[in-house]
Design a protein around this motif. Structure first.
Motif, PDB file in Angstrom:
ATOM      1  N   THR A   9     -31.446   9.894 -69.899  1.00  0.00           N
ATOM      2  CA  THR A   9     -30.493  11.284 -69.657  1.00  0.00           C
ATOM      3  C   THR A   9     -31.111  12.180 -70.644  1.00  0.00           C
ATOM      4  N   SER A  52     -26.318  13.743 -72.622  1.00  0.00           N
ATOM      5  CA  SER A  52     -25.152  12.802 -72.306  1.00  0.00           C
ATOM      6  C   SER A  52     -23.836  13.152 -72.996  1.00  0.00           C
ATOM      7  N   THR A  98     -32.068  11.959 -65.604  1.00  0.00           N
ATOM      8  CA  THR A  98     -30.894  12.859 -65.452  1.00  0.00           C
ATOM      9  C   THR A  98     -31.032  14.173 -66.483  1.00  0.00           C
ATOM     10  N   TRP A 157     -25.215  14.900 -68.138  1.00  0.00           N
ATOM     11  CA  TRP A 157     -24.447  13.787 -67.497  1.00  0.00           C
ATOM     12  C   TRP A 157     -23.258  14.108 -68.356  1.00  0.00           C
ATOM     13  N   ARG A 179     -19.709  12.575 -68.764  1.00  0.00           N
ATOM     14  CA  ARG A 179     -19.331  11.482 -68.058  1.00  0.00           C
ATOM     15  C   ARG A 179     -17.824  10.933 -67.798  1.00  0.00           C
ATOM     16  N   ILE A 207     -24.913  15.414 -63.555  1.00  0.00           N
ATOM     17  CA  ILE A 207     -24.004  14.765 -62.969  1.00  0.00           C
ATOM     18  C   ILE A 207     -22.767  15.024 -63.706  1.00  0.00           C
ATOM     19  N   ILE A 220     -23.513   4.254 -63.865  1.00  0.00           N
ATOM     20  CA  ILE A 220     -23.993   4.914 -62.738  1.00  0.00           C
ATOM     21  C   ILE A 220     -24.747   3.685 -61.842  1.00  0.00           C
TER      22      ILE A 220
END
Length: 817
Positions: free
Chosen positions: A356, A359, A378, A381, A383, A404, A645
């Motif tokens: 990622t 994050s 990614t 993200w 979270r 995400i 994930i």
């Protein structure tokens, strides 16, 4: 001049002061010397404690470094209290409580000295009046500090070298403030450079710190330091550490080959980096902790991690700012977590990230402006709940998934572009939110915008093109899309607008308004996701589905498992009666369908789980009833956040069926510490609650271990309706399994074979390697193999000889465990 003598050349204006004299000891020479006098020392060893009270010159033979040794048996070898000149001497000290060379006052010039000692410090500068100029001096002190500057002392050290120190190479404390130029500090057993205490400071220019058994540079307790064009490398601990209100500036520095954190900050420390490179580090490149702790980096590069940790870690309320920086070739680029933690990134590149790039979790915030993210699993993200921030004018290219958003996170994305993602451009699930304005997805191998679980996401003026599975996929009610457009090139083409101007997708409850008008704009719709039963493979499965009676009949045909069959039938009966009560308009008891299977390997847990899914599908409780079998390796990732994930993906594969987790206790090992298995359990518990009607979860494993597993999270035990125990098979049941295998493969048991098998299974050790039904099947396979070796020797075997298995075909009993 004789060896072991000192010649004193007197200075001064008067004629008699210009004469010279020789003295047998340094002490005698110093007694008659005054300011401006020169003491020339002949080669030899002088066991004297010297004290310079005057501005004299004390020198050994030119070019004869090491020929003059000042080596008293105890105490300080040389004490300087005036602006003297000392050059070409070798100083030795043996006193563990005193330095070899002590500067207490004045601005002496110390040149070409070699300090080889086993004392408290090689060179010590003490007191606010001490400001030496130290040039080309070498210090070796395997028992103590190399150079110590304390109690307000200062001075300049040019081209000096600490070749070995049993403690800190250069120690600054008590308000000391030296300047280092082109110095080298290496092979220290403590820190290379240590600066501590309020008022203490250090400036280093062009210095090198390496081969340190500890931390390269430590700044602590309100001390300050500035390093310019310096290198720190090959330490055994962190490269640079700051603690408790420390302040450090790094300009043009290179920190590399560090096994731990390259730079670690804590407790309100402040670090400023400019044109600095951090590379080849084992843990974090920048590790930033605690409220008030801050990093400001400009035009820096962080790359080539050798470990498995994020390059930049910001937690516990700390903050970091990166401008015009590059982070590349790392497992993860930026991790910011905990409420109050924040990262601001401007005009920076994050690339070649294995997991990622950005994050954000546990309530942290990230602000990215004009940044470029490429070649990552990614891009960004967000979270969980409270996590958010803004991505503005960012480009994300060649990633698995662009952005995400999960578990209630609520970021804002403006004018961001995702190009060529392998999966979705923007993916929102598990209660994530997010506002997407004027964002764009191009060339996705999946969906452009994929929003599931009814997430309340807002899209405005977004655009998709060339997305293989479709521009917009909204699985359930929740998202709001306004003025969004896309082409129809994907396999799930965007729907045309209805005559009233709303998207056709509005029929699924997705509120949308008219797409952008114009000859080049094609109105597009987020197409509602097909439910699993609507998919072609699900339709085929439904056509082939067996009735519950047929599946229960297969369950009954299994050898043994009487208690298991009773439990499954009781549960099935409750579900069936509940369904009929609902049809009759009556209340139906709530039945939790998630199960715990306990028992040894080979007792039929997976087989029963598969049949249980079929039964629930036949009753209409599950849409497909398929089985997805996973274990720890399928759910637990190697990095922070990757576990959630993976678990979500496994859960999605099982949607409409059964998720079977074998050896589930491995998710919570007894010595787990910060093991990521706990994250899988936490994620699973929430998914089981949020989607309790879509997936049935069965966890399985040894009885004692599963009892412990059910206690690791308060929500785990409450999610499962009952525990079904699978007993070990007895000898008669194992015999029956072999008989079934023989019948299925067109073999017969010859005379005495059944009795031999019963005796075999009775004597068979039941240790950890015992596999129950698996052992029975392996026994049959061994018999077939031995039978083949016997019959192959016959020229024309009869039918009986081709089919009959005899006691001689049984394998030998394994040794007891």
């Amino acid at each position: 001049m004789a060896q072991g003598t000192v010649q004193v050349t007197h200075g001064g204006a008067s004629r008699w002061r210009r004469r010279s004299g020789e003295y047998p000891t340094l002490t005698a020479a110093l007694a008659v010397a005054g300011d401006g006098d020169v003491l020339s020392i002949s080669p030899g060893t002088y066991r004297e404690n010297l004290v310079l009270h005057h501005a004299v010159t004390l020198r050994g033979p030119e070019g004869g470094l090491g020929s003059v040794r000042i080596a008293p048996l105890d105490g300080v070898a040389l004490t300087v209290r005036a602006s003297a000149v000392v050059q070409d001497l070798h100083l030795e000290g043996q006193d563990r409580a005193a330095p070899a060379l002590l500067v207490e006052d004045g601005s002496p010039e110390l040149t070409d000295l070699r300090v080889s000692t086993r004392s408290a410090a090689g060179i010590e500068v003490r007191g606010s009046g001490a400001r030496p100029l130290v040039r080309r001096c070498t210090v070796e002190n395997p028992t103590g500090v190399g150079i110590a500057v304390l109690d307000g002392g200062g001075g300049v050290f040019e081209e000096c070298e600490v070749v070995a120190a049993g403690q800190t190479g250069i120690s600054v404390r008590g308000g000391g403030r030296p300047r280092l130029e082109r110095c080298r500090i290496h092979h220290s057993a403590g820190a290379g450079i240590g600066v501590t205490g309020e008022g203490s400071g250090l400036e280093a220019l062009g210095c090198e710190v390496y081969e340190i058994k500890g931390t390269g540079v430590q700044v602590a307790a309100r001390a300050t330091a500035r390093l310019t064009d310096c290198a720190v490398h090959r330490t055994t601990a962190d490269g640079v550490t700051l603690d408790t209100d420390a302040v450090l500036t790094l300009v043009g520095c290179d920190i590399h080959d560090i096994p731990e954190n390259a730079v670690d900050l804590r407790s309100r420390s402040v670090l400023t980096l400019s044109r600095t490179t951090v590379r080849r580090f084992g843990r974090n490149g920048l590790s930033v902790w605690d409220p008030g702790t801050r990093v400001d980096a400009e035009s820096c590069e962080i790359h080539d991690s050798t470990g498995d940790y994020p390059a930049v870690w910001i937690s516990d309320g700390a903050a970091a700012s990166l401008a015009n920086c590059r982070v590349h070739d790392v497992p993860d680029a930026l991790f910011v977590l905990d409420r109050g933690s924040r990262v601001d990134v401007v005009d920076s590149d994050l690339s070649q990230v294995r997991n990622t790039a950005v994050s954000v979790s546990d309530g942290a915030t990230a602000q990215l402006d004009d940044c470029r993210i490429r070649e990552a699993a990614t891009g960004a993200w967000f979270r969980d709940h409270g996590s958010g921030g803004t991505l503005a004018n960012c480009t994300i290219d060649a990633v698995q998934t662009g952005v995400i958003v999960t578990k209630g996170a609520d970021p804002t994305l403006e004018r961001c572009t995702v190009t060529s993602p392998a999966e979705a451009g923007f993916y929102v699930s598990a209660g994530g939110r997010g506002t997407f304005t004027a964002c764009r997805v191009t060339g996705s191998s999946g969906f452009g915008f994929h929003v599931i679980d009814g997430c309340r996401t807002a899209l405005s003026r977004c655009h998709t093109e060339r997305c293989a599975r479709g521009g917009y996929e909204f699985a359930e009610d929740g998202p709001v899309a306004e003025d969004c457009t896309g082409d129809a090139s994907g396999s799930r083409a965007a729907a045309q607008a209805t005559p009233g101007g709303e998207f056709a997708g509005a029929r699924a409850g997705i509120r949308t308004v008219t797409a952008a008008q114009g000859p080049a704009a094609q109105q597009a719709s987020p197409v509602p996701a097909a439910r699993p039963a609507d998919l072609p493979e699900a339709a085929g499965a439904a056509a082939d589905a067996r009735g519950s009676g047929e599946v229960l009949g297969q369950l009954d045909a299994l050898v043994g498992l009487d208690s298991v069959k009773r439990e499954v039938r009781a549960l099935t009966d409750m579900i069936e009666v509940g369904r009929r009560r609902q049809q009759a308009g009556l209340k139906a008891a709530s039945v939790r369908r998630h199960l715990v299977f306990t028992g040894s390997p080979g007792t039929g847990k997976t087989t029963v789980a598969r049949l249980y899914g079929e039964i629930l599908a036949s009753l209409g409780v599950l849409e497909r009833g398929h089985l997805v079998e996973v274990s720890r390796v399928d759910l637990v990732g190697e990095h922070i956040g990757s576990t959630a994930i993976r678990t979500q993906e496994a859960f999605e594969r099982a949607r409409g069926g059964v998720l079977f987790i074998d050896e589930a206790y491995a998710l919570a090992p007894e010595d787990s510490g910060r093991d990521f298995g706990r994250e899988a359990i936490d994620t699973l518990v929430k998914l089981m609650e949020d989607h309790r009607d879509a997936v049935v979860v069965i966890v399985a494993g040894y009885t004692a271990e599963m009892d412990r597993f059910l206690t690791v999270n308060p929500g785990v035990a409450s999610r499962f309706s009952r525990t079904i125990t699978f007993r070990d098979y007895g000898p008669e049941e194992l015999l029956r399994i072999v008989e079934q295998q023989a019948e299925e493969h067109e073999y017969r048991l010859g005379e005495g074979t059944s009795e031999a098998l019963l005796a075999y299974f009775t004597e068979l050790p039941k240790g950890p390697a015992f596999g129950n039904g698996r052992t029975a099947r392996q026994t049959f396979e061994s018999m077939v193999e031995r039978h083949a070796g016997r019959v192959a020797q016959l020229s024309e075997p009869s039918t009986d000889e081709l089919t009959l298995l005899f006691p001689a075909d049984l394998p030998a009993l394994p040794a007891p465990c």
